[in-house]
Scaffold this motif. Structure first.
Motif, short mmCIF file in Angstrom:
data_model
loop_
_atom_site.label_atom_id
_atom_site.label_comp_id
_atom_site.label_asym_id
_atom_site.label_seq_id
_atom_site.Cartn_x
_atom_site.Cartn_y
_atom_site.Cartn_z
N ASP A 1 0.82 -1.22 0.00
CA ASP A 1 0.00 0.00 0.00
C ASP A 1 0.85 1.27 0.00
O ASP A 1 0.50 2.26 -0.66
CB ASP A 1 -0.94 0.01 1.21
CG ASP A 1 -2.13 -0.91 1.03
OD1 ASP A 1 -2.38 -1.34 -0.11
OD2 ASP A 1 -2.80 -1.21 2.04
N LEU A 2 1.96 1.24 0.73
CA LEU A 2 2.79 2.44 0.82
C LEU A 2 3.45 2.75 -0.53
O LEU A 2 3.51 3.91 -0.95
CB LEU A 2 3.86 2.26 1.90
CG LEU A 2 4.55 3.54 2.39
CD1 LEU A 2 3.53 4.51 2.96
CD2 LEU A 2 5.61 3.21 3.42
N THR A 3 3.91 1.71 -1.21
CA THR A 3 4.50 1.92 -2.54
C THR A 3 3.46 2.43 -3.52
O THR A 3 3.70 3.37 -4.28
CB THR A 3 5.09 0.59 -3.06
OG1 THR A 3 6.04 0.08 -2.11
CG2 THR A 3 5.78 0.79 -4.40
N MET A 4 2.26 1.81 -3.49
CA MET A 4 1.18 2.24 -4.35
C MET A 4 0.79 3.69 -4.06
O MET A 4 0.47 4.46 -4.97
CB MET A 4 -0.04 1.32 -4.14
CG MET A 4 -1.24 1.62 -5.02
SD MET A 4 -1.02 1.20 -6.75
CE MET A 4 -1.14 2.79 -7.54
N TYR A 5 0.85 4.07 -2.79
CA TYR A 5 0.48 5.43 -2.38
C TYR A 5 1.36 6.46 -3.06
O TYR A 5 0.86 7.45 -3.63
CB TYR A 5 0.58 5.55 -0.86
CG TYR A 5 0.30 6.94 -0.34
CD1 TYR A 5 -1.00 7.36 -0.09
CD2 TYR A 5 1.34 7.84 -0.10
CE1 TYR A 5 -1.27 8.64 0.39
CE2 TYR A 5 1.09 9.12 0.37
CZ TYR A 5 -0.22 9.51 0.61
OH TYR A 5 -0.47 10.78 1.06
N TYR A 6 2.67 6.25 -3.03
CA TYR A 6 3.57 7.25 -3.58
C TYR A 6 3.54 7.26 -5.11
O TYR A 6 3.72 8.31 -5.74
CB TYR A 6 4.99 7.04 -3.05
CG TYR A 6 5.11 7.44 -1.60
CD1 TYR A 6 4.99 8.78 -1.24
CD2 TYR A 6 5.29 6.50 -0.61
CE1 TYR A 6 5.07 9.16 0.10
CE2 TYR A 6 5.36 6.87 0.73
CZ TYR A 6 5.24 8.21 1.07
OH TYR A 6 5.29 8.59 2.39
N VAL A 7 3.28 6.11 -5.72
CA VAL A 7 3.11 6.08 -7.17
C VAL A 7 1.85 6.87 -7.55
O VAL A 7 1.87 7.68 -8.49
CB VAL A 7 3.01 4.63 -7.68
CG1 VAL A 7 2.57 4.59 -9.15
CG2 VAL A 7 4.35 3.92 -7.51
N ALA A 8 0.76 6.64 -6.82
CA ALA A 8 -0.48 7.38 -7.07
C ALA A 8 -0.29 8.87 -6.86
O ALA A 8 -0.81 9.70 -7.63
CB ALA A 8 -1.61 6.85 -6.17
N LEU A 9 0.46 9.23 -5.83
CA LEU A 9 0.72 10.65 -5.55
C LEU A 9 1.48 11.30 -6.71
O LEU A 9 1.14 12.42 -7.13
CB LEU A 9 1.52 10.78 -4.25
CG LEU A 9 1.90 12.21 -3.82
CD1 LEU A 9 0.65 13.06 -3.61
CD2 LEU A 9 2.75 12.17 -2.55
#
Length: 326
Positions: A152-160
């Motif tokens: 989730d944390l990796t996905m979060y920064y990619v989405a950001l």
């Protein structure tokens, strides 16, 4: 004002970067960012071009299904799935625009609504969408075959990163000569025509850009949540993005961001707020607020229309301008 805006956006970016480390639920914040991008894309059309579309859910939901199907069934990588969803949104925007762009006012709005409802029934009947069950189990996969997005944390920064780049594209579009022409069309279309501008072509291009960015928002939402449902393509999603834009501030860059945050937070946290109010007031009715989200959002919309005609950020900007003038 420009310096103040830059500082505020920088602080917002820092807050979003640090949010997961201060207890924010990454998936919820990613969902909020997707809707913020959706509202910003819609604001490009309504706030800066003056075209009221009641059919933007078609681009959000249609692209969500395309991206989800491309990643799940065709086995495309996440970045290719996002590109496929964005291109499908642009294509739908081009089709919708060709059919609707030569109409104005309520006729334009009704044509977009009718076309969006056609998309809804296609999504309801088509086999690849899953019908009423929706498209489930969309894997996040690995970005460029290297970065595992299951975390989730990796996905979060990619989405950001995706949302920030898309927002910068909107800012650049608005401040470009093309964006100035769009503002001129909104303020005085006959004068833009008299100056030799092909108004229909500019409107169509704005519509396609808005639809493409809405498609990106829908595709990213599917990648984050792992599913696409009929609610993404339903007419209520079109009404929701209008509400976000008007509450935040029509024709302002920051308005859609604030409006989307208000609406999404209300939809997800209104139950907790109701329980809190019930405890401190001993009024049991507040416990039912979680079941009355549409009533609360409708009440907020009425209050904004009556008391904050320019929206939250519109009123704040107008207040700062008045203070500077004095």
């Amino acid at each position: 004002m420009k310096k103040i805006s830059t500082v505020v956006y920088a602080l917002l970016l820092v807050a979003l970067i640090a949010a997961p480390f201060f207890g924010a639920y990454p998936v919820f914040v990613m969902k909020l960012m997707c809707f913020a991008l959706f509202a910003a894309a819609f604001n490009l059309l309504l706030g800066f071009t003056g075209l009221l579309s009641f059919g933007h859910a078609a681009f959000l939901g249609g692209s969500a299904y395309v991206a989800g199907h491309a990643i799940k069934v065709w086995g495309l990588t996440p970045e290719l799935g996002l590109i496929a969803g964005t291109l499908s949104g642009a294509f739908l925007g081009w089709i919708f625009g060709i059919l609707a762009i030569r109409r104005q006012g309520i006729y334009f709005a009704m044509i977009t609504l009718a076309l969006a409802q056609m998309m809804f029934f296609v999504a309801l009947q088509a086999k690849f969408t899953g019908g009423e069950d929706g498209l489930q189990g969309v894997p996040r996969g690995k970005l460029f075959g290297v970065i595992d997005l299951s975390n989730d944390l990796t996905m979060y920064y990619v989405a950001l990163v995706v949302v920030v780049l898309a927002f910068l594209l909107i800012v650049r579009t608005i401040h470009s000569p093309f964006g100035q022409v769009l503002k001129g069309i909104k303020e005085n279309e006959p004068r833009a025509l008299s100056l030799g501008y092909d108004v229909s072509r500019f409107k169509l291009l704005a519509f396609v850009i808005s639809a493409a960015l809405s498609g990106l928002a829908g595709s990213l939402k599917t990648l984050v949540l792992g599913f696409a449902t009929l609610s993404d393509v339903h007419w209520t999603a079109s009404g929701q993005v209008i509400l976000m834009t008007l509450v935040g501030g029509l024709g302002t860059l920051s308005g859609p961001l604030v409006g989307s945050a208000v609406v999404v937070l209300l939809e997800n946290k209104i139950g907790e707020l109701g329980n809190f109010l019930a405890r401190i007031t001993t009024v049991d009715w507040f416990n039912t607020l979680g079941e009355s989200v549409t009533m609360v959002t409708g009440l907020i919309f009425v209050i904004c229309v009556l008391a904050f005609r320019k929206g939250i950020m519109g009123e704040i900007i107008a207040f700062i301008d008045r203070r500077r003038a004095k």
